[in-house]
Motif scaffolding. Structure first.
Motif, PDB file in Angstrom:
ATOM      1  N   MET A 116      25.988 -12.963  90.863  1.00  0.00           N
ATOM      2  CA  MET A 116      25.451 -11.644  91.179  1.00  0.00           C
ATOM      3  C   MET A 116      24.874 -11.634  92.592  1.00  0.00           C
ATOM      4  N   ALA A 117      25.058 -10.543  93.282  1.00  0.00           N
ATOM      5  CA  ALA A 117      24.538 -10.441  94.651  1.00  0.00           C
ATOM      6  C   ALA A 117      23.011 -10.441  94.623  1.00  0.00           C
ATOM      7  N   ASP A 118      22.432 -11.024  95.627  1.00  0.00           N
ATOM      8  CA  ASP A 118      20.979 -11.094  95.716  1.00  0.00           C
ATOM      9  C   ASP A 118      20.416  -9.707  96.013  1.00  0.00           C
ATOM     10  N   PRO A 119      19.580  -9.167  95.102  1.00  0.00           N
ATOM     11  CA  PRO A 119      19.089  -7.798  95.322  1.00  0.00           C
ATOM     12  C   PRO A 119      18.126  -7.682  96.500  1.00  0.00           C
ATOM     13  N   ILE A 120      17.571  -8.826  96.958  1.00  0.00           N
ATOM     14  CA  ILE A 120      16.601  -8.755  98.053  1.00  0.00           C
ATOM     15  C   ILE A 120      17.308  -8.866  99.401  1.00  0.00           C
ATOM     16  N   TYR A 121      18.542  -9.361  99.372  1.00  0.00           N
ATOM     17  CA  TYR A 121      19.256  -9.637 100.622  1.00  0.00           C
ATOM     18  C   TYR A 121      19.380  -8.397 101.508  1.00  0.00           C
ATOM     19  N   GLN A 122      19.465  -7.226 100.889  1.00  0.00           N
ATOM     20  CA  GLN A 122      19.646  -5.991 101.659  1.00  0.00           C
ATOM     21  C   GLN A 122      18.476  -5.698 102.593  1.00  0.00           C
ATOM     22  N   PHE A 123      17.313  -6.336 102.340  1.00  0.00           N
ATOM     23  CA  PHE A 123      16.154  -6.043 103.186  1.00  0.00           C
ATOM     24  C   PHE A 123      16.025  -7.038 104.336  1.00  0.00           C
ATOM     25  N   LYS A 124      17.002  -7.928 104.454  1.00  0.00           N
ATOM     26  CA  LYS A 124      16.898  -8.969 105.478  1.00  0.00           C
ATOM     27  C   LYS A 124      17.032  -8.366 106.875  1.00  0.00           C
ATOM     28  N   ILE A 125      16.124  -8.829 107.752  1.00  0.00           N
ATOM     29  CA  ILE A 125      16.182  -8.370 109.148  1.00  0.00           C
ATOM     30  C   ILE A 125      17.153  -9.264 109.903  1.00  0.00           C
ATOM     31  N   LYS A 126      18.144  -8.644 110.534  1.00  0.00           N
ATOM     32  CA  LYS A 126      19.107  -9.419 111.323  1.00  0.00           C
ATOM     33  C   LYS A 126      18.918  -9.079 112.795  1.00  0.00           C
ATOM     34  N   GLU A 127      18.904 -10.124 113.617  1.00  0.00           N
ATOM     35  CA  GLU A 127      18.765  -9.884 115.053  1.00  0.00           C
ATOM     36  C   GLU A 127      20.126  -9.548 115.630  1.00  0.00           C
ATOM     37  N   LEU A 128      20.273  -8.334 116.133  1.00  0.00           N
ATOM     38  CA  LEU A 128      21.553  -7.941 116.709  1.00  0.00           C
ATOM     39  C   LEU A 128      21.626  -8.353 118.172  1.00  0.00           C
ATOM     40  N   ILE A 129      20.564  -8.097 118.914  1.00  0.00           N
ATOM     41  CA  ILE A 129      20.501  -8.527 120.316  1.00  0.00           C
ATOM     42  C   ILE A 129      19.238  -9.360 120.471  1.00  0.00           C
ATOM     43  N   PRO A 130      19.353 -10.693 120.419  1.00  0.00           N
ATOM     44  CA  PRO A 130      18.154 -11.537 120.519  1.00  0.00           C
ATOM     45  C   PRO A 130      17.489 -11.366 121.885  1.00  0.00           C
ATOM     46  N   LEU A 131      16.177 -11.237 121.857  1.00  0.00           N
ATOM     47  CA  LEU A 131      15.446 -10.986 123.093  1.00  0.00           C
ATOM     48  C   LEU A 131      14.053 -11.595 122.927  1.00  0.00           C
ATOM     49  N   GLU A 132      13.584 -12.277 123.954  1.00  0.00           N
ATOM     50  CA  GLU A 132      12.269 -12.891 123.843  1.00  0.00           C
ATOM     51  C   GLU A 132      11.542 -12.773 125.171  1.00  0.00           C
ATOM     52  N   ILE A 133      10.336 -12.212 125.117  1.00  0.00           N
ATOM     53  CA  ILE A 133       9.549 -12.080 126.339  1.00  0.00           C
ATOM     54  C   ILE A 133       8.171 -12.674 126.086  1.00  0.00           C
ATOM     55  N   PHE A 134       7.727 -13.593 126.914  1.00  0.00           N
ATOM     56  CA  PHE A 134       6.434 -14.271 126.768  1.00  0.00           C
ATOM     57  C   PHE A 134       6.243 -14.839 125.370  1.00  0.00           C
ATOM     58  N   GLU A 135       7.257 -15.523 124.891  1.00  0.00           N
ATOM     59  CA  GLU A 135       7.221 -16.179 123.576  1.00  0.00           C
ATOM     60  C   GLU A 135       7.009 -15.182 122.441  1.00  0.00           C
ATOM     61  N   THR A 136       7.269 -13.906 122.696  1.00  0.00           N
ATOM     62  CA  THR A 136       7.201 -12.911 121.626  1.00  0.00           C
ATOM     63  C   THR A 136       8.609 -12.419 121.357  1.00  0.00           C
ATOM     64  N   ASN A 137       8.951 -12.447 120.075  1.00  0.00           N
ATOM     65  CA  ASN A 137      10.301 -12.043 119.700  1.00  0.00           C
ATOM     66  C   ASN A 137      10.378 -10.521 119.632  1.00  0.00           C
ATOM     67  N   ILE A 138      11.084  -9.915 120.561  1.00  0.00           N
ATOM     68  CA  ILE A 138      11.228  -8.454 120.522  1.00  0.00           C
ATOM     69  C   ILE A 138      12.705  -8.078 120.417  1.00  0.00           C
ATOM     70  N   SER A 139      13.445  -8.846 119.622  1.00  0.00           N
ATOM     71  CA  SER A 139      14.884  -8.620 119.484  1.00  0.00           C
ATOM     72  C   SER A 139      15.181  -7.221 118.944  1.00  0.00           C
ATOM     73  N   TYR A 140      16.358  -6.758 119.296  1.00  0.00           N
ATOM     74  CA  TYR A 140      16.856  -5.492 118.739  1.00  0.00           C
ATOM     75  C   TYR A 140      17.491  -5.813 117.396  1.00  0.00           C
ATOM     76  N   THR A 141      16.831  -5.416 116.314  1.00  0.00           N
ATOM     77  CA  THR A 141      17.304  -5.809 114.984  1.00  0.00           C
ATOM     78  C   THR A 141      18.029  -4.659 114.307  1.00  0.00           C
ATOM     79  N   ASN A 142      18.535  -4.940 113.097  1.00  0.00           N
ATOM     80  CA  ASN A 142      19.180  -3.852 112.360  1.00  0.00           C
ATOM     81  C   ASN A 142      18.176  -2.763 111.995  1.00  0.00           C
ATOM     82  N   SER A 143      16.902  -3.155 111.834  1.00  0.00           N
ATOM     83  CA  SER A 143      15.864  -2.153 111.580  1.00  0.00           C
ATOM     84  C   SER A 143      15.724  -1.217 112.780  1.00  0.00           C
TER      85      SER A 143
END
Lengths: 104, 240
Positions: free
Chosen positions: B1-28
């Motif tokens: 069975m598919a994992d029902p929680i998987y749909q809420f996973k944040i995926k990084e579409l365009i990884p981006l990091e400034i001053f050690e802070t992750n500000i990637s462009y995600t699916n959210s």
């Protein structure tokens, strides 16, 4: 012609009345639904907030678990009051009825 | 069975990091942008050809406008018209976010508590600052309930303060919990359809019914969020 116009305006008036009536009723039912949906979360959120305040004050004054206990009791009371208010549609006023209040 | 929680996973579409802070462009972020773009497109396209007898698109945006305008004038009154753009943006953003989440393969950004909490915190801070700005010290009279005996005041004031502070939490948790629970439930029932073979018709029927319910909830939660914002603003502006 005049008679026709009169007739028309009468029919228009009737239709308008009918429309506004059914719209009002629908709106009211809809609002009620919203009230019942929100009452459950009301109880929990008050307890969470008071829990955080209690832990914070205990850490600050080094007085474990005095404030935690006090604020948990207060938080529970707040939650109950909030649910009471939202169900009785008292809005955000105090949960005491006024003498000539129609809500009951 | 598919994992029902998987749909809420944040995926990084365009990884981006400034001053050690992750500000990637995600699916959210993608769906937040999509929601804003769609709302803007709808409004811009629909009012391009203004006509007295509205076209379908024009009546959609007119309905949106009237719905929010009525909500504002009913709940806040005349002084509330300044806040119409804020409330309109909030409502359409949440509504489109919730509704986009109902499409297959999409992502519901309102199912993450941090998103809803930031929105609720923004409303809370705005209302508090506005109240203090307009009424000054009198705004704290909000915590002193009317018609309460003096003896009860030491108990009632802390209760009122906790009640006030619990607003952003209840506002955010309500939206987040409804969206997450609904989508998880849909996924769980959907996961039963294929393994059950011919009997899969039962969970399929449940899923069809649940989808309708979810569309209602998606609208209703956006509505509840905005109407509560209106009520809070009303309290800060008019201070009963």
């Amino acid at each position: 012609m005049k008679k026709k116009l009169k007739d028309f305006s009468k029919r228009l008036e009737n239709l308008k009345n009918l429309n506004s009536k059914s719209k009002n009723k629908k709106n009211k039912d809809f609002k009620d639904f919203g009230v019942y949906l929100k009452s459950g979360v009301e109880l929990i959120s008050a307890i969470i907030v008071s829990l955080v305040i209690g832990i914070f004050l205990d850490n600050y004054f080094q007085s474990k678990p005095v404030f935690l206990i006090i604020f948990l009791v207060l938080g529970f009371a707040t939650g109950i009051i909030n649910v009471y208010r939202s169900v009785k549609k008292l809005g955000f006023e105090v949960g005491f009825k006024k003498k000539n209040d129609k809500l009951h | 069975m598919a994992d029902p929680i998987y749909q809420f996973k944040i995926k990084e579409l365009i990884p981006l990091e400034i001053f050690e802070t992750n500000i990637s462009y995600t699916n959210s972020s993608l769906f937040m942008s999509l929601s804003i773009i769609l709302v803007s497109l709808l409004l811009l396209v629909s009012i391009k050809k203004k006509s007295l007898v509205p076209s379908r698109l024009q009546s959609v945006s007119e309905i949106f406008y009237e719905f929010i305008a009525n909500m504002v004038s009913d709940n806040i009154g005349d002084k509330g018209h300044k806040f119409f753009p804020l409330i309109f943006t909030l409502f359409t953003f949440l509504l489109f976010g919730n509704m986009l989440g109902m499409l297959p393969y999409s992502f519901t950004f309102t199912s993450h508590i941090i998103v809803t909490f930031v929105l609720a915190m923004f409303v809370f801070l705005l209302v508090t600052l506005l109240g203090i700005f307009i009424h000054g010290f009198k705004f704290f009279g909000l915590f002193v309930p009317k018609g309460v005996p003096m003896v009860m005041l030491p108990l009632m004031i802390p209760i009122e303060i906790i009640s006030y502070l619990s607003r952003p939490i209840s506002l955010s948790v309500r939206l987040f919990a409804n969206m997450m629970a609904g989508h998880t439930m849909l996924k769980i029932f959907a996961g039963f359809i294929v393994p059950l073979g011919i009997f899969g018709i039962a969970p399929l029927m449940v899923d069809v019914a649940l989808t309708a319910l979810e569309v209602l909830i998606a609208f209703l939660q956006a509505y509840v969020f905005t109407i509560l914002t209106c009520l809070y603003l009303n309290e800060a502006i008019n201070l009963h």
